[in-house]
Design a protein around this motif. Structure first.
Motif, PDB file in Angstrom:
ATOM      1  N   ILE A   1       0.824  -1.216   0.000  1.00  0.00           N
ATOM      2  CA  ILE A   1       0.000   0.000   0.000  1.00  0.00           C
ATOM      3  C   ILE A   1       0.856   1.264   0.000  1.00  0.00           C
ATOM      4  CG2 ILE A   1      -1.652   1.347   1.362  1.00  0.00           C
ATOM      5  CD1 ILE A   1      -2.878  -1.404   2.216  1.00  0.00           C
ATOM      6  N   VAL A   2       1.950   1.289   0.784  1.00  0.00           N
ATOM      7  CA  VAL A   2       2.771   2.513   0.882  1.00  0.00           C
ATOM      8  C   VAL A   2       3.872   2.568  -0.175  1.00  0.00           C
ATOM      9  CG1 VAL A   2       2.263   2.802   3.326  1.00  0.00           C
ATOM     10  CG2 VAL A   2       4.404   1.672   2.636  1.00  0.00           C
ATOM     11  N   GLY A   3       4.056   1.499  -0.943  1.00  0.00           N
ATOM     12  CA  GLY A   3       5.047   1.506  -2.021  1.00  0.00           C
ATOM     13  C   GLY A   3       6.456   1.149  -1.601  1.00  0.00           C
ATOM     14  N   SER A   4       6.587   0.310  -0.578  1.00  0.00           N
ATOM     15  CA  SER A   4       7.903  -0.161  -0.157  1.00  0.00           C
ATOM     16  C   SER A   4       8.172  -1.491  -0.855  1.00  0.00           C
ATOM     17  CB  SER A   4       7.944  -0.348   1.363  1.00  0.00           C
ATOM     18  OG  SER A   4       9.133  -1.017   1.745  1.00  0.00           O
ATOM     19  N   TRP A   5       8.828  -1.422  -2.003  1.00  0.00           N
ATOM     20  CA  TRP A   5       9.041  -2.634  -2.784  1.00  0.00           C
ATOM     21  C   TRP A   5      10.069  -3.548  -2.120  1.00  0.00           C
ATOM     22  CZ3 TRP A   5       4.744  -2.388  -4.539  1.00  0.00           C
ATOM     23  CH2 TRP A   5       4.223  -1.240  -5.118  1.00  0.00           C
ATOM     24  N   GLY A   6      11.059  -2.974  -1.483  1.00  0.00           N
ATOM     25  CA  GLY A   6      11.996  -3.775  -0.704  1.00  0.00           C
ATOM     26  C   GLY A   6      11.293  -4.430   0.480  1.00  0.00           C
ATOM     27  N   GLY A   7      10.369  -3.698   1.081  1.00  0.00           N
ATOM     28  CA  GLY A   7       9.595  -4.249   2.189  1.00  0.00           C
ATOM     29  C   GLY A   7       8.701  -5.391   1.741  1.00  0.00           C
ATOM     30  N   ALA A   8       8.049  -5.219   0.594  1.00  0.00           N
ATOM     31  CA  ALA A   8       7.190  -6.283   0.064  1.00  0.00           C
ATOM     32  C   ALA A   8       8.024  -7.523  -0.265  1.00  0.00           C
ATOM     33  CB  ALA A   8       6.440  -5.792  -1.166  1.00  0.00           C
ATOM     34  N   LEU A   9       9.172  -7.301  -0.887  1.00  0.00           N
ATOM     35  CA  LEU A   9      10.073  -8.419  -1.160  1.00  0.00           C
ATOM     36  C   LEU A   9      10.524  -9.055   0.150  1.00  0.00           C
ATOM     37  CD1 LEU A   9      11.856 -10.155  -3.031  1.00  0.00           C
ATOM     38  CD2 LEU A   9      13.632  -8.388  -2.771  1.00  0.00           C
ATOM     39  N   ASN A  10      10.874  -8.207   1.116  1.00  0.00           N
ATOM     40  CA  ASN A  10      11.328  -8.700   2.414  1.00  0.00           C
ATOM     41  C   ASN A  10      10.302  -9.623   3.047  1.00  0.00           C
ATOM     42  OD1 ASN A  10      12.909  -8.721   4.960  1.00  0.00           O
ATOM     43  ND2 ASN A  10      11.110  -7.653   5.708  1.00  0.00           N
ATOM     44  N   GLU A  11       9.066  -9.190   3.137  1.00  0.00           N
ATOM     45  CA  GLU A  11       8.064 -10.003   3.818  1.00  0.00           C
ATOM     46  C   GLU A  11       7.798 -11.306   3.064  1.00  0.00           C
ATOM     47  OE1 GLU A  11       7.505  -9.435   6.819  1.00  0.00           O
ATOM     48  OE2 GLU A  11       8.288  -7.397   6.820  1.00  0.00           O
ATOM     49  N   THR A  12       7.864 -11.254   1.737  1.00  0.00           N
ATOM     50  CA  THR A  12       7.729 -12.477   0.950  1.00  0.00           C
ATOM     51  C   THR A  12       8.897 -13.416   1.240  1.00  0.00           C
ATOM     52  OG1 THR A  12       6.568 -11.258  -0.782  1.00  0.00           O
ATOM     53  CG2 THR A  12       7.516 -13.383  -1.400  1.00  0.00           C
ATOM     54  N   VAL A  13      10.112 -12.860   1.261  1.00  0.00           N
ATOM     55  CA  VAL A  13      11.304 -13.662   1.538  1.00  0.00           C
ATOM     56  C   VAL A  13      11.294 -14.151   2.984  1.00  0.00           C
ATOM     57  CG1 VAL A  13      13.828 -13.580   1.706  1.00  0.00           C
ATOM     58  CG2 VAL A  13      12.678 -12.618  -0.281  1.00  0.00           C
ATOM     59  N   VAL A  14      10.822 -13.321   3.920  1.00  0.00           N
ATOM     60  CA  VAL A  14      10.751 -13.738   5.325  1.00  0.00           C
ATOM     61  C   VAL A  14       9.845 -14.959   5.451  1.00  0.00           C
ATOM     62  CG1 VAL A  14       9.828 -13.101   7.593  1.00  0.00           C
ATOM     63  CG2 VAL A  14      11.346 -11.538   6.395  1.00  0.00           C
ATOM     64  N   ILE A  15       8.692 -14.914   4.806  1.00  0.00           N
ATOM     65  CA  ILE A  15       7.777 -16.055   4.862  1.00  0.00           C
ATOM     66  C   ILE A  15       8.468 -17.296   4.297  1.00  0.00           C
ATOM     67  CG2 ILE A  15       5.637 -17.004   3.906  1.00  0.00           C
ATOM     68  CD1 ILE A  15       4.511 -14.065   4.138  1.00  0.00           C
ATOM     69  N   LEU A  16       9.100 -17.155   3.136  1.00  0.00           N
ATOM     70  CA  LEU A  16       9.817 -18.289   2.538  1.00  0.00           C
ATOM     71  C   LEU A  16      10.979 -18.741   3.415  1.00  0.00           C
ATOM     72  CD1 LEU A  16       9.874 -17.172  -1.201  1.00  0.00           C
ATOM     73  CD2 LEU A  16       8.492 -18.997  -0.175  1.00  0.00           C
ATOM     74  N   SER A  17      11.702 -17.799   3.999  1.00  0.00           N
ATOM     75  CA  SER A  17      12.844 -18.121   4.848  1.00  0.00           C
ATOM     76  C   SER A  17      12.417 -18.879   6.096  1.00  0.00           C
ATOM     77  CB  SER A  17      13.573 -16.831   5.217  1.00  0.00           C
ATOM     78  OG  SER A  17      14.723 -17.101   5.956  1.00  0.00           O
ATOM     79  N   ILE A  18      11.288 -18.484   6.683  1.00  0.00           N
ATOM     80  CA  ILE A  18      10.781 -19.203   7.854  1.00  0.00           C
ATOM     81  C   ILE A  18      10.436 -20.636   7.471  1.00  0.00           C
ATOM     82  CG2 ILE A  18       8.901 -19.348   9.526  1.00  0.00           C
ATOM     83  CD1 ILE A  18       8.843 -16.245   9.463  1.00  0.00           C
ATOM     84  N   VAL A  19       9.777 -20.785   6.340  1.00  0.00           N
ATOM     85  CA  VAL A  19       9.438 -22.134   5.870  1.00  0.00           C
ATOM     86  C   VAL A  19      10.717 -22.946   5.648  1.00  0.00           C
ATOM     87  CG1 VAL A  19       8.392 -23.458   3.986  1.00  0.00           C
ATOM     88  CG2 VAL A  19       7.204 -21.451   4.927  1.00  0.00           C
ATOM     89  N   ILE A  20      11.736 -22.318   5.039  1.00  0.00           N
ATOM     90  CA  ILE A  20      13.018 -22.998   4.825  1.00  0.00           C
ATOM     91  C   ILE A  20      13.638 -23.405   6.163  1.00  0.00           C
ATOM     92  CG2 ILE A  20      15.423 -22.656   4.092  1.00  0.00           C
ATOM     93  CD1 ILE A  20      14.251 -20.912   1.776  1.00  0.00           C
ATOM     94  N   SER A  21      13.595 -22.511   7.159  1.00  0.00           N
ATOM     95  CA  SER A  21      14.194 -22.848   8.455  1.00  0.00           C
ATOM     96  C   SER A  21      13.448 -23.993   9.128  1.00  0.00           C
ATOM     97  CB  SER A  21      14.266 -21.623   9.375  1.00  0.00           C
ATOM     98  OG  SER A  21      13.000 -21.274   9.880  1.00  0.00           O
ATOM     99  N   ILE A  22      12.132 -24.054   8.939  1.00  0.00           N
ATOM    100  CA  ILE A  22      11.353 -25.156   9.512  1.00  0.00           C
ATOM    101  C   ILE A  22      11.750 -26.471   8.829  1.00  0.00           C
ATOM    102  CG2 ILE A  22       9.030 -26.138   9.703  1.00  0.00           C
ATOM    103  CD1 ILE A  22       8.056 -23.171  10.030  1.00  0.00           C
ATOM    104  N   VAL A  23      11.895 -26.429   7.500  1.00  0.00           N
ATOM    105  CA  VAL A  23      12.315 -27.626   6.763  1.00  0.00           C
ATOM    106  C   VAL A  23      13.749 -27.993   7.132  1.00  0.00           C
ATOM    107  CG1 VAL A  23      12.818 -28.531   4.449  1.00  0.00           C
ATOM    108  CG2 VAL A  23      10.697 -27.259   4.869  1.00  0.00           C
ATOM    109  N   ARG A  24      14.606 -26.977   7.210  1.00  0.00           N
ATOM    110  CA  ARG A  24      16.027 -27.198   7.466  1.00  0.00           C
ATOM    111  C   ARG A  24      16.304 -27.747   8.864  1.00  0.00           C
ATOM    112  NH1 ARG A  24      20.161 -22.196   7.674  1.00  0.00           N
ATOM    113  NH2 ARG A  24      21.914 -23.293   8.512  1.00  0.00           N
ATOM    114  N   PHE A  25      15.689 -27.144   9.884  1.00  0.00           N
ATOM    115  CA  PHE A  25      15.960 -27.526  11.265  1.00  0.00           C
ATOM    116  C   PHE A  25      14.935 -28.509  11.814  1.00  0.00           C
ATOM    117  CE2 PHE A  25      17.688 -23.061  11.200  1.00  0.00           C
ATOM    118  CZ  PHE A  25      19.017 -23.441  11.125  1.00  0.00           C
ATOM    119  N   GLY A  26      13.771 -28.572  11.202  1.00  0.00           N
ATOM    120  CA  GLY A  26      12.673 -29.391  11.718  1.00  0.00           C
ATOM    121  C   GLY A  26      11.871 -28.616  12.742  1.00  0.00           C
ATOM    122  N   TRP A  27      10.574 -28.833  12.750  1.00  0.00           N
ATOM    123  CA  TRP A  27       9.691 -28.083  13.651  1.00  0.00           C
ATOM    124  C   TRP A  27      10.033 -28.372  15.111  1.00  0.00           C
ATOM    125  CZ3 TRP A  27       7.296 -23.877  13.183  1.00  0.00           C
ATOM    126  CH2 TRP A  27       6.258 -23.505  14.037  1.00  0.00           C
TER     127      TRP A  27
END
Length: 183
Positions: A143-169
């Motif tokens: 909404i505010v036009g933070s393209w780095g922020g939008a990318l960040n939150e998308t990557v954060v979601i993916l990164s969390i999923v990766i950490s769950i897969v990598r380390f196990g829940w």
């Protein structure tokens, strides 16, 4: 796009890099340090974009994260009342910078993050970010036009999923991610 716009977006992309790295570390202290650096970048970017609810919410997150780097060594920092104090201040700042319902997005994200981080539990931290903080901030960023922020939150979601897969829940249930038992 002028130089100011390019610089503003570059600051956001720098913040995204800090956040991506933060979810790949094993202990909470470096996670808090890296996320603090990311928050500084996004705080500056939101100020440059005139997105003051996000800016001030992140300012409180910076203070929170600096405190949390001392979680294990300071009894004062472990006081559970900080969660409610930071949450109340976040809501007050959202009202102070009120720009419609959009002002609630960074506040909701910061409050969920505060509850997750103060648990000092890797699983709860990632869960708060995955289910509340990142979706709220992703919406706000678009909404505010933070393209780095939008990318960040998308990557954060993916990164969390990766950490769950990598380390196990199960390994994400304490201050430090347990070593994988996979052979």
């Amino acid at each position: 796009m002028n130089w100011f716009d390019i610089l503003t977006q570059a600051v956001g992309f720098a913040g995204a890099l800090f956040f991506f790295i933060s979810f790949q570390v094993k202990a909470n202290r470096p996670l808090f340090v890296l996320q603090t650096l990311g928050c500084v970048c996004f705080c500056v970017q939101f100020a440059l974009l005139g997105a003051y609810s996000g800016c001030l919410s992140l300012f409180l997150s910076i203070v929170r994260n600096i405190m949390l780097t001392r979680y294990t060594s300071s009894r004062v920092v472990r006081w559970r009342g900080w969660v409610y104090l930071f949450s109340g201040c976040t809501l007050a700042l959202a009202l102070f910078t009120w720009d419609g319902w959009i002002s609630l997005l960074p506040a909701a994200g910061a409050i969920a993050g505060t509850f997750g981080y103060w648990s000092n539990n890797a699983r709860k931290i990632r869960l708060a970010n995955l289910l509340v903080t990142s979706p709220c901030l992703l919406t706000y960023d678009v909404i505010v036009g933070s393209w780095g922020g939008a990318l960040n939150e998308t990557v954060v979601i993916l990164s969390i999923v990766i950490s769950i897969v990598r380390f196990g829940w199960a390994a994400l249930d304490g201050d430090q991610v347990a070593a994988s038992q996979k052979k």
